[in-house]
Design a protein around this motif. Structure first.
Motif, PDB file in Angstrom:
ATOM      1  N   GLY A 238      -5.999 -18.365  15.113  1.00 37.93           N
ATOM      2  CA  GLY A 238      -6.924 -18.629  16.298  1.00 37.93           C
ATOM      3  C   GLY A 238      -6.793 -17.597  17.177  1.00 37.93           C
ATOM      4  O   GLY A 238      -5.981 -16.724  17.074  1.00 37.93           O
ATOM      5  N   ALA A 239      -7.661 -17.816  18.189  1.00 37.80           N
ATOM      6  CA  ALA A 239      -7.860 -16.590  19.294  1.00 37.80           C
ATOM      7  C   ALA A 239      -8.591 -17.274  20.338  1.00 37.80           C
ATOM      8  O   ALA A 239      -9.294 -17.798  20.515  1.00 37.80           O
ATOM      9  N   VAL A 240      -8.080 -16.469  21.606  1.00 40.39           N
ATOM     10  CA  VAL A 240      -8.662 -16.894  22.960  1.00 40.39           C
ATOM     11  C   VAL A 240      -9.367 -15.552  23.207  1.00 40.39           C
ATOM     12  O   VAL A 240      -8.642 -14.600  23.269  1.00 40.39           O
ATOM     13  N   LEU A 241     -10.705 -15.508  23.721  1.00 38.82           N
ATOM     14  CA  LEU A 241     -11.220 -14.493  24.248  1.00 38.82           C
ATOM     15  C   LEU A 241     -11.832 -14.604  25.672  1.00 38.82           C
ATOM     16  O   LEU A 241     -12.327 -15.706  25.728  1.00 38.82           O
ATOM     17  N   GLY A 242     -11.876 -13.648  26.323  1.00 36.18           N
ATOM     18  CA  GLY A 242     -12.265 -13.831  27.785  1.00 36.18           C
ATOM     19  C   GLY A 242     -11.776 -12.629  28.604  1.00 36.18           C
ATOM     20  O   GLY A 242     -11.425 -11.749  28.203  1.00 36.18           O
ATOM     21  N   PRO A 243     -11.744 -12.982  30.087  1.00 36.04           N
ATOM     22  CA  PRO A 243     -11.479 -11.754  31.097  1.00 36.04           C
ATOM     23  C   PRO A 243     -10.252 -11.439  30.704  1.00 36.04           C
ATOM     24  O   PRO A 243      -9.266 -12.467  30.418  1.00 36.04           O
ATOM     25  N   ALA A 244      -9.629 -10.286  31.159  1.00 35.41           N
ATOM     26  CA  ALA A 244      -8.485  -9.758  30.909  1.00 35.41           C
ATOM     27  C   ALA A 244      -7.250 -10.432  31.809  1.00 35.41           C
ATOM     28  O   ALA A 244      -6.258 -10.884  31.257  1.00 35.41           O
ATOM     29  N   ALA A 245      -7.720 -11.020  33.073  1.00 37.56           N
ATOM     30  CA  ALA A 245      -6.865 -11.914  33.669  1.00 37.56           C
ATOM     31  C   ALA A 245      -6.585 -13.042  32.906  1.00 37.56           C
ATOM     32  O   ALA A 245      -5.344 -13.693  33.307  1.00 37.56           O
ATOM     33  N   VAL A 246      -7.383 -13.792  32.534  1.00 30.05           N
ATOM     34  CA  VAL A 246      -7.131 -15.031  31.694  1.00 30.05           C
ATOM     35  C   VAL A 246      -6.302 -14.647  30.689  1.00 30.05           C
ATOM     36  O   VAL A 246      -5.151 -15.234  30.402  1.00 30.05           O
ATOM     37  N   ILE A 247      -6.342 -13.784  29.854  1.00 25.89           N
ATOM     38  CA  ILE A 247      -5.706 -13.543  28.551  1.00 25.89           C
ATOM     39  C   ILE A 247      -4.180 -13.238  29.361  1.00 25.89           C
ATOM     40  O   ILE A 247      -3.251 -13.606  28.528  1.00 25.89           O
ATOM     41  N   ALA A 248      -3.949 -12.444  30.457  1.00 29.90           N
ATOM     42  CA  ALA A 248      -2.875 -12.258  30.764  1.00 29.90           C
ATOM     43  C   ALA A 248      -1.871 -13.331  31.518  1.00 29.90           C
ATOM     44  O   ALA A 248      -0.594 -13.451  31.133  1.00 29.90           O
ATOM     45  N   HIS A 249      -2.568 -14.202  31.964  1.00 27.78           N
ATOM     46  CA  HIS A 249      -2.162 -15.412  32.474  1.00 27.78           C
ATOM     47  C   HIS A 249      -1.597 -16.336  31.102  1.00 27.78           C
ATOM     48  O   HIS A 249      -0.648 -16.948  31.253  1.00 27.78           O
ATOM     49  N   LEU A 250      -2.473 -16.274  29.969  1.00 23.06           N
ATOM     50  CA  LEU A 250      -1.943 -17.083  28.929  1.00 23.06           C
ATOM     51  C   LEU A 250      -0.769 -16.753  28.135  1.00 23.06           C
ATOM     52  O   LEU A 250       0.188 -17.390  27.712  1.00 23.06           O
ATOM     53  N   ILE A 251      -0.604 -15.280  28.184  1.00 23.71           N
ATOM     54  CA  ILE A 251       0.737 -14.749  27.564  1.00 23.71           C
ATOM     55  C   ILE A 251       1.737 -15.080  28.527  1.00 23.71           C
ATOM     56  O   ILE A 251       2.984 -15.434  27.815  1.00 23.71           O
ATOM     57  N   ASP A 252       1.787 -15.271  29.688  1.00 22.04           N
ATOM     58  CA  ASP A 252       2.660 -16.127  30.673  1.00 22.04           C
ATOM     59  C   ASP A 252       2.950 -17.405  30.550  1.00 22.04           C
ATOM     60  O   ASP A 252       4.088 -18.002  30.883  1.00 22.04           O
ATOM     61  N   GLY A 253       1.689 -18.221  30.431  1.00 23.79           N
ATOM     62  CA  GLY A 253       1.684 -19.370  30.757  1.00 23.79           C
ATOM     63  C   GLY A 253       1.552 -20.436  29.370  1.00 23.79           C
ATOM     64  O   GLY A 253       1.503 -21.738  29.808  1.00 23.79           O
ATOM     65  N   ALA A 254       0.867 -19.918  28.558  1.00 25.95           N
ATOM     66  CA  ALA A 254       0.472 -20.894  27.269  1.00 25.95           C
ATOM     67  C   ALA A 254       1.679 -21.051  26.571  1.00 25.95           C
ATOM     68  O   ALA A 254       2.138 -20.444  25.869  1.00 25.95           O
ATOM     69  N   ARG A 255       2.073 -22.538  26.304  1.00 25.60           N
ATOM     70  CA  ARG A 255       3.491 -22.812  25.831  1.00 25.60           C
ATOM     71  C   ARG A 255       3.267 -22.471  24.333  1.00 25.60           C
ATOM     72  O   ARG A 255       4.119 -21.996  23.574  1.00 25.60           O
ATOM     73  N   PRO A 256       1.966 -22.812  23.720  1.00 24.97           N
ATOM     74  CA  PRO A 256       1.775 -22.661  22.140  1.00 24.97           C
ATOM     75  C   PRO A 256       1.828 -21.285  21.841  1.00 24.97           C
ATOM     76  O   PRO A 256       1.797 -21.057  20.793  1.00 24.97           O
ATOM     77  N   PHE A 257       1.508 -20.186  22.827  1.00 22.97           N
ATOM     78  CA  PHE A 257       1.724 -18.780  22.312  1.00 22.97           C
ATOM     79  C   PHE A 257       3.132 -18.438  22.716  1.00 22.97           C
ATOM     80  O   PHE A 257       3.439 -17.838  21.844  1.00 22.97           O
ATOM     81  N   ILE A 258       3.879 -19.003  23.721  1.00 23.81           N
ATOM     82  CA  ILE A 258       5.117 -18.298  24.071  1.00 23.81           C
ATOM     83  C   ILE A 258       6.082 -18.971  22.961  1.00 23.81           C
ATOM     84  O   ILE A 258       6.952 -18.131  22.648  1.00 23.81           O
ATOM     85  N   PHE A 259       6.139 -20.201  22.449  1.00 24.23           N
ATOM     86  CA  PHE A 259       7.070 -20.671  22.049  1.00 24.23           C
ATOM     87  C   PHE A 259       6.877 -20.607  20.284  1.00 24.23           C
ATOM     88  O   PHE A 259       7.568 -21.445  19.702  1.00 24.23           O
TER      89      PHE A 259
END
Length: 382
Positions: A238-259
């Motif tokens: 899957g993927a998330v698409l959107g503003p660069a600031a949102v994607i940067a936040h997900l890299i730092d804060g989305a637990r299903p991505f980080i872990f």
């Protein structure tokens, strides 16, 4: 007394209600059944170009990603796929997850939380529902497709932030959300709009750009899209698409991505190859929609109640879970595999057959479906 003795009574209840489920492993040949149950809308899961890309990536990178995206799980293929997805849909940035389910969990949870209101359509996919539950935000579930109810929920909010979450194309009924009206309402209240494009990417819009992009919404600064790579693109992930600031936040804060372990390179490569095929053969999206319209006409001609498809999903209403199971078996006897949706998979409680169109369905295939649905209609007669 065993700690799991209660499972026996629960199973008995499910059997009585016609809701007991079983795994049915399919063979590589599918025993000759015409597939109208999968989400392979463009017929790309077995396309030689897509399969060979997966095989080559496995030979190059190995069987798995070997770690989370932030450790060893990001490869050149992941970066290329993210760039290609963003370019195809027209967003500033993209981030690949190991499934569309996790993309929804990660996005809603990371963008919401305490002090946020989340407004969710009553017929959103289970992954969106679970994302709302895990977000720790206050959640208001609004009636299906009711833009006025969204406006009311946002007008009455006491929270600083708000998200409106909706499927682009609903997975059970195959109908499109009123995205333009929803975006107008969310923007007027300073809220963000999160759109699950799982059943729209690759099927809706010119060249399969998806519903939001076809309406000019994909690049809006208050819009975030989630997609799956396992449907029209025939791959996995899957993927998330959107503003660069949102994607940067997900890299730092989305637990299903980080872990989570990153998407296997072979899956990333196959999705990338499928996007390339779609770019070279944009007519595939229109073909899938045309086949869906043909399936809906066949169902109507047989006298069955069916929805009007806005993408590739055709919903044929049956009634009880038992009747839906019998109709599914009858279709199989006629050589057609269809989806059987029963509670809790159907938000309105009406069991149904779900037919998913493919761009490569032939006229002979459609004739076979007509025979199967004709038999179902006869079976349902009192």
């Amino acid at each position: 007394m065993n700690a799991f003795d209660w499972l026996s009574s629960r199973e008995t209840e499910r059997i009585a209600a016609g809701l007991r489920r079983h795994l049915s492993p399919r063979s590589s040949t599918e025993a000759g059944l015409l597939d109208l149950a999968s989400n392979d809308y463009l017929g790309l899961s077995r396309d030689p170009r897509v399969v060979e890309a997966a095989a080559e990536a496995a030979r190059t990178w190995g069987a798995g990603a070997t770690g989370s995206r932030l450790v060893t799980g990001s490869t050149d293929l992941h970066a290329e796929l993210e760039a290609s997805l963003a370019a195809h849909v027209g967003t500033a940035s993209a981030l690949v997850f190991s499934s569309g389910y996790l993309a929804n969990l990660g996005t809603v949870a990371a963008l919401a939380g305490p002090g946020t209101l989340v407004v969710s359509d009553a017929q959103n996919h289970a992954s969106v529902i679970d994302a709302c539950r895990l977000s720790r935000a206050r959640v208001v579930v609004v009636p299906h497709l009711d833009v006025g109810a969204v406006h009311t929920a946002l007008s009455e909010r006491i929270e600083d932030r708000a998200l409106v979450v909706t499927d682009a194309v609903f997975s059970v009924n195959g109908e499109a959300a009123p995205l333009v009206a929803l975006h107008e309402v969310t923007r007027s209240h300073g809220a963000a709009l999160v759109i699950d494009e799982a059943h729209a990417l690759g099927v809706v819009g010119e060249g399969g750009v998806g519903l939001a992009a076809s309406l000019g919404l994909a690049s809006e600064p208050d819009v975030v899209l989630t997609v799956t790579l396992s449907k029209a693109l025939g791959a996995q992930g899957g993927a998330v698409l959107g503003p660069a600031a949102v994607i940067a936040h997900l890299i730092d804060g989305a637990r299903p991505f980080i872990f989570d372990t990153g998407l296997a390179p072979s899956a990333a490569a196959s999705a990338l190859a499928a996007l390339d095929v779609l770019g070279k053969e944009p007519w595939l999206a229109e073909a899938a929609r045309e086949r869906a319209a043909a399936l809906a006409r066949i169902a109507a001609t047989a006298g069955l109640r069916r929805g009007t498809p806005d993408a590739a999903v055709v919903s044929v209403l049956i009634g009880s879970p038992e009747a839906a199971m019998q109709a599914t078996a009858l279709c199989a006897a006629y050589g057609v595999r269809v989806g059987c949706f029963r509670p809790p998979s159907v938000p309105d409680g009406i069991s149904r057959l779900r037919l998913t169109a493919r761009a490569d369905l032939s006229s002979d295939d459609l004739a076979q479906v007509a025979n199967a649905l004709g038999a179902v209609a006869e079976q349902l007669q009192p």
